[in-house]
Scaffold this motif. Structure first.
Motif, mmCIF file in Angstrom:
data_model
loop_
_atom_site.group_PDB
_atom_site.id
_atom_site.type_symbol
_atom_site.label_atom_id
_atom_site.label_comp_id
_atom_site.label_asym_id
_atom_site.label_seq_id
_atom_site.Cartn_x
_atom_site.Cartn_y
_atom_site.Cartn_z
ATOM 1 N N VAL A 99 0.832 -1.204 0.000
ATOM 2 C CA VAL A 99 0.000 0.000 0.000
ATOM 3 C C VAL A 99 0.869 1.258 0.000
ATOM 4 C CG1 VAL A 99 -1.623 1.378 1.372
ATOM 5 C CG2 VAL A 99 -2.018 -1.069 1.053
ATOM 6 N N ILE A 100 1.867 1.303 0.879
ATOM 7 C CA ILE A 100 2.763 2.464 0.941
ATOM 8 C C ILE A 100 3.469 2.665 -0.400
ATOM 9 C CG2 ILE A 100 4.948 3.292 1.902
ATOM 10 C CD1 ILE A 100 2.652 3.948 3.663
ATOM 11 N N SER A 101 3.957 1.573 -0.974
ATOM 12 C CA SER A 101 4.668 1.660 -2.247
ATOM 13 C C SER A 101 3.736 2.069 -3.377
ATOM 14 C CB SER A 101 5.333 0.316 -2.571
ATOM 15 O OG SER A 101 6.255 -0.048 -1.571
ATOM 16 N N GLY A 102 2.512 1.562 -3.340
ATOM 17 C CA GLY A 102 1.535 1.949 -4.354
ATOM 18 C C GLY A 102 1.164 3.417 -4.269
ATOM 19 N N LEU A 103 0.994 3.910 -3.050
ATOM 20 C CA LEU A 103 0.677 5.329 -2.866
ATOM 21 C C LEU A 103 1.842 6.206 -3.320
ATOM 22 C CD1 LEU A 103 -1.095 5.281 0.628
ATOM 23 C CD2 LEU A 103 -2.151 5.704 -1.610
ATOM 24 N N TYR A 104 3.061 5.738 -3.050
ATOM 25 C CA TYR A 104 4.234 6.505 -3.489
ATOM 26 C C TYR A 104 4.317 6.531 -5.015
ATOM 27 C CZ TYR A 104 9.051 8.100 -3.975
ATOM 28 O OH TYR A 104 10.177 8.806 -4.328
ATOM 29 N N ALA A 105 4.027 5.402 -5.646
ATOM 30 C CA ALA A 105 4.034 5.349 -7.110
ATOM 31 C C ALA A 105 2.986 6.303 -7.682
ATOM 32 C CB ALA A 105 3.759 3.923 -7.582
ATOM 33 N N LEU A 106 1.805 6.318 -7.083
ATOM 34 C CA LEU A 106 0.746 7.223 -7.536
ATOM 35 C C LEU A 106 1.163 8.681 -7.339
ATOM 36 C CD1 LEU A 106 -2.153 7.703 -8.539
ATOM 37 C CD2 LEU A 106 -2.908 7.506 -6.150
ATOM 38 N N PHE A 107 1.725 8.966 -6.191
ATOM 39 C CA PHE A 107 2.190 10.317 -5.889
ATOM 40 C C PHE A 107 3.241 10.782 -6.895
ATOM 41 C CE2 PHE A 107 5.545 12.786 -3.641
ATOM 42 C CZ PHE A 107 4.837 13.962 -3.429
ATOM 43 N N THR A 108 4.216 9.915 -7.179
ATOM 44 C CA THR A 108 5.287 10.275 -8.110
ATOM 45 C C THR A 108 4.767 10.444 -9.527
ATOM 46 O OG1 THR A 108 6.795 8.957 -6.738
ATOM 47 C CG2 THR A 108 7.611 9.677 -8.863
ATOM 48 N N LEU A 109 3.823 9.615 -9.938
ATOM 49 C CA LEU A 109 3.227 9.752 -11.271
ATOM 50 C C LEU A 109 2.441 11.051 -11.388
ATOM 51 C CD1 LEU A 109 2.062 6.085 -11.933
ATOM 52 C CD2 LEU A 109 3.883 7.328 -13.139
ATOM 53 N N ILE A 110 1.779 11.435 -10.303
ATOM 54 C CA ILE A 110 1.058 12.721 -10.304
ATOM 55 C C ILE A 110 2.038 13.875 -10.472
ATOM 56 C CG2 ILE A 110 -0.269 14.318 -8.856
ATOM 57 C CD1 ILE A 110 -1.722 11.885 -7.719
ATOM 58 N N LEU A 111 3.170 13.788 -9.769
ATOM 59 C CA LEU A 111 4.197 14.823 -9.913
ATOM 60 C C LEU A 111 4.722 14.862 -11.347
ATOM 61 C CD1 LEU A 111 6.372 14.407 -6.669
ATOM 62 C CD2 LEU A 111 4.534 16.050 -7.090
ATOM 63 N N TRP A 112 4.979 13.717 -11.918
ATOM 64 C CA TRP A 112 5.502 13.627 -13.284
ATOM 65 C C TRP A 112 4.529 14.256 -14.281
ATOM 66 C CZ3 TRP A 112 4.410 9.232 -17.009
ATOM 67 C CH2 TRP A 112 5.178 9.346 -18.177
ATOM 68 N N ILE A 113 3.258 13.894 -14.177
ATOM 69 C CA ILE A 113 2.247 14.442 -15.093
ATOM 70 C C ILE A 113 2.088 15.939 -14.874
ATOM 71 C CG2 ILE A 113 -0.214 14.395 -15.668
ATOM 72 C CD1 ILE A 113 -0.147 11.382 -14.950
ATOM 73 N N THR A 114 2.116 16.352 -13.607
ATOM 74 C CA THR A 114 1.997 17.786 -13.304
ATOM 75 C C THR A 114 3.140 18.566 -13.932
ATOM 76 O OG1 THR A 114 0.883 17.314 -11.202
ATOM 77 C CG2 THR A 114 1.872 19.495 -11.445
ATOM 78 N N TRP A 115 4.366 18.037 -13.806
ATOM 79 C CA TRP A 115 5.525 18.716 -14.399
ATOM 80 C C TRP A 115 5.369 18.847 -15.912
ATOM 81 C CZ3 TRP A 115 9.622 21.509 -12.932
ATOM 82 C CH2 TRP A 115 10.625 21.720 -13.871
ATOM 83 N N LEU A 116 4.906 17.798 -16.564
ATOM 84 C CA LEU A 116 4.736 17.820 -18.015
ATOM 85 C C LEU A 116 3.671 18.839 -18.431
ATOM 86 C CD1 LEU A 116 4.852 13.989 -18.814
ATOM 87 C CD2 LEU A 116 6.665 15.674 -19.193
ATOM 88 N N ARG A 117 2.718 19.076 -17.561
ATOM 89 C CA ARG A 117 1.615 19.991 -17.895
ATOM 90 C C ARG A 117 1.945 21.450 -17.608
ATOM 91 N NH1 ARG A 117 -4.038 17.804 -15.672
ATOM 92 N NH2 ARG A 117 -4.670 19.653 -16.850
ATOM 93 N N VAL A 118 2.990 21.697 -16.825
ATOM 94 C CA VAL A 118 3.388 23.087 -16.556
ATOM 95 C C VAL A 118 4.151 23.613 -17.767
ATOM 96 C CG1 VAL A 118 4.789 24.608 -15.117
ATOM 97 C CG2 VAL A 118 3.517 22.732 -14.074
ATOM 98 N N PRO A 119 3.624 24.627 -18.437
ATOM 99 C CA PRO A 119 4.304 25.121 -19.645
ATOM 100 C C PRO A 119 5.577 25.895 -19.303
ATOM 101 C CG PRO A 119 2.424 26.521 -19.120
ATOM 102 C CD PRO A 119 2.381 25.372 -18.156
ATOM 103 N N PRO A 120 6.635 25.719 -20.067
ATOM 104 C CA PRO A 120 7.845 26.523 -19.855
ATOM 105 C C PRO A 120 7.526 28.002 -20.054
ATOM 106 C CG PRO A 120 8.285 24.656 -21.315
ATOM 107 C CD PRO A 120 6.805 24.740 -21.162
ATOM 108 N N PHE A 121 8.120 28.831 -19.222
ATOM 109 C CA PHE A 121 7.872 30.258 -19.325
ATOM 110 C C PHE A 121 8.797 30.875 -20.360
ATOM 111 C CE2 PHE A 121 8.951 34.639 -18.047
ATOM 112 C CZ PHE A 121 7.700 35.220 -18.210
ATOM 113 N N ARG A 122 8.202 31.633 -21.262
ATOM 114 C CA ARG A 122 8.981 32.359 -22.271
ATOM 115 C C ARG A 122 8.605 33.832 -22.198
ATOM 116 N NH1 ARG A 122 7.693 27.443 -24.525
ATOM 117 N NH2 ARG A 122 9.465 26.228 -25.321
ATOM 118 N N SER A 123 9.556 34.652 -21.823
ATOM 119 C CA SER A 123 9.292 36.079 -21.667
ATOM 120 C C SER A 123 9.491 36.805 -22.991
ATOM 121 C CB SER A 123 10.225 36.683 -20.608
ATOM 122 O OG SER A 123 11.575 36.520 -20.993
ATOM 123 N N GLY A 124 8.778 37.910 -23.133
ATOM 124 C CA GLY A 124 8.956 38.740 -24.315
ATOM 125 C C GLY A 124 10.129 39.680 -24.130
ATOM 126 N N ASP A 125 10.296 40.572 -25.067
ATOM 127 C CA ASP A 125 11.413 41.518 -24.994
ATOM 128 C C ASP A 125 11.191 42.589 -23.938
ATOM 129 O OD1 ASP A 125 12.739 40.192 -27.024
ATOM 130 O OD2 ASP A 125 11.780 41.397 -28.596
#
Length: 373
Positions: free
Chosen positions: A7-33
């Protein structure tokens, strides 16, 4: 025991996958001039005995493409030539550089004192903190200012990594540190900020006073970054953001000695019991248990209490999602060469977490030549 470990390992796997997906969904910031409103910035650098590195940071600040900034370097009674280097540089610096010598009085948190006294003198709308052994790129301040102009964030956490990996010890530190940066970034994106790093932190000066600065946590030696972030997050929900931009990366040198590494990690680990919010404390306990699970599983298998299938599941539930997440963070931090070290880090990290989790229960550590509690 078997069910608990799975259970602990499964929850950790779920937690880490959520972090991974969240990171992929955060768009890189690109500033203008152009930077909207061009906020004035005060860069605060608390230092103690940084004679070997401070000149590099000053030269980096001299190369900034953003010009509306001043620098206050609070020297905490250095016993080397740090202060004289700063004073000499101030005479020729094209930007406003203000050395702030601090008295050698005994205080529970020298760094919080340095930041508080610097902010009292600051003229900038935004406070940006970094450390005396850091290196910053030419667009560092411009990117922070542009991100602030677009988001209006009350606190901005920037990415931090190490300069070069000359040894396997350096590479292991890079991978481990990337997990902290990535986790902090993703929990901010999820609206539940847990961690940040004072080597690359930006916040409104007025907000610092709104939350009464470090009041309530000034008796703790560590936490000039995270405790302040938590206070701001409570006062301004949803106004704490991570700046996902390579131009904003701050680099520092990895520890070269085991003693320095030990004292820093013990200092970090000692903070978890002092969090007022239950989430960071809960996360610290959860990570401790998740890293203990594979150690217990392997021990149980060797002693004949667990079968090989359960042990393998416990191990794989940790390793696979973790690898996916860490790889993405390292690539962003321009540390792709360290990806190959992830498996080795995963091998030693559970023992590392257990060791420092227990070591943090003891009071006191040495930092910058001082013994702090």
């Amino acid at each position: 025991m078997t069910i608990f470990l799975v259970v602990i390992s499964g929850l950790y796997a779920l937690f880490t996958l959520i972090l991974w997906i969240t990171w992929l969904r955060v768009p890189p910031f690109r500033s203008g001039d152009n930077v909207a409103n061009s906020p004035s910035i005060t860069v605060i650098v608390p230092v103690r005995n940084e004679a070997d590195t401070i000149l590099n940071l000053l030269n980096d600040l001299n190369q900034q493409t953003y010009t509306r900034f001043e620098v206050i370097i609070a020297d905490d009674s250095s016993t080397d030539s740090t202060l004289s280097i700063i004073q000499q540089y101030a005479q020729k610096a094209p930007f406003t550089l203000r050395p702030l010598p601090l008295t050698n009085e005994r205080t529970a948190s020298p760094k919080k004192r340095a930041i508080t006294q610097s902010i009292a003198l600051a003229t900038g709308d935004l406070i940006v903190t970094t450390d005396g052994d850091c290196r910053v790129g030419p667009d560092w301040l411009a990117t922070l200012a542009a991100f602030y102009g677009q988001t209006g964030a009350k606190l901005i956490s920037g990415p931090v990594t190490f300069t070069t990996e000359e040894t396997i010890f350096d590479a292991l530190q890079t991978v481990e540190f990337s997990s902290l940066i990535g986790t902090g970034a993703c929990t901010m994106a999820l609206g539940i900020p847990t961690m940040c790093n004072g080597a690359n932190l930006c916040y409104e000066k007025r907000v610092f006073f709104d939350v009464e600065g470090f009041a309530g946590v000034d008796h703790l030696a560590s936490g000039d970054d995270e405790f302040l972030m938590h206070k701001i997050s409570v006062r301004y929900p949803g106004e704490v953001h991570f700046l996902k931009s390579p131009a904003a990366i701050v680099r520092t040198k990895a520890h070269q000695s085991w003693r320095g590494f030990y004292n820093q990690r013990k200092r970090w680990a000692s903070k978890w019991q002092a969090y007022e919010s239950y989430l960071p404390s809960l996360l610290a306990v959860f990570v401790f248990m998740s890293n203990a699970a594979p150690v217990v599983a392997v021990g149980g298998w060797l002693l004949g209490f667990l079968n090989g299938t359960v042990t393998l599941w416990v191990i794989m539930l940790k390793l696979v999602p973790e690898f996916l997440f860490l790889r993405q963070i390292l690539v962003f931090l321009q540390k792709k060469s360290s990806v190959r070290v992830i498996p080795l880090t995963q091998l030693v990290y559970p023992l590392y977490v257990l060791f420092f989790g227990l070591a943090a229960q003891g009071k006191g550590y040495t930092w910058k030549g001082r013994h702090l509690n």
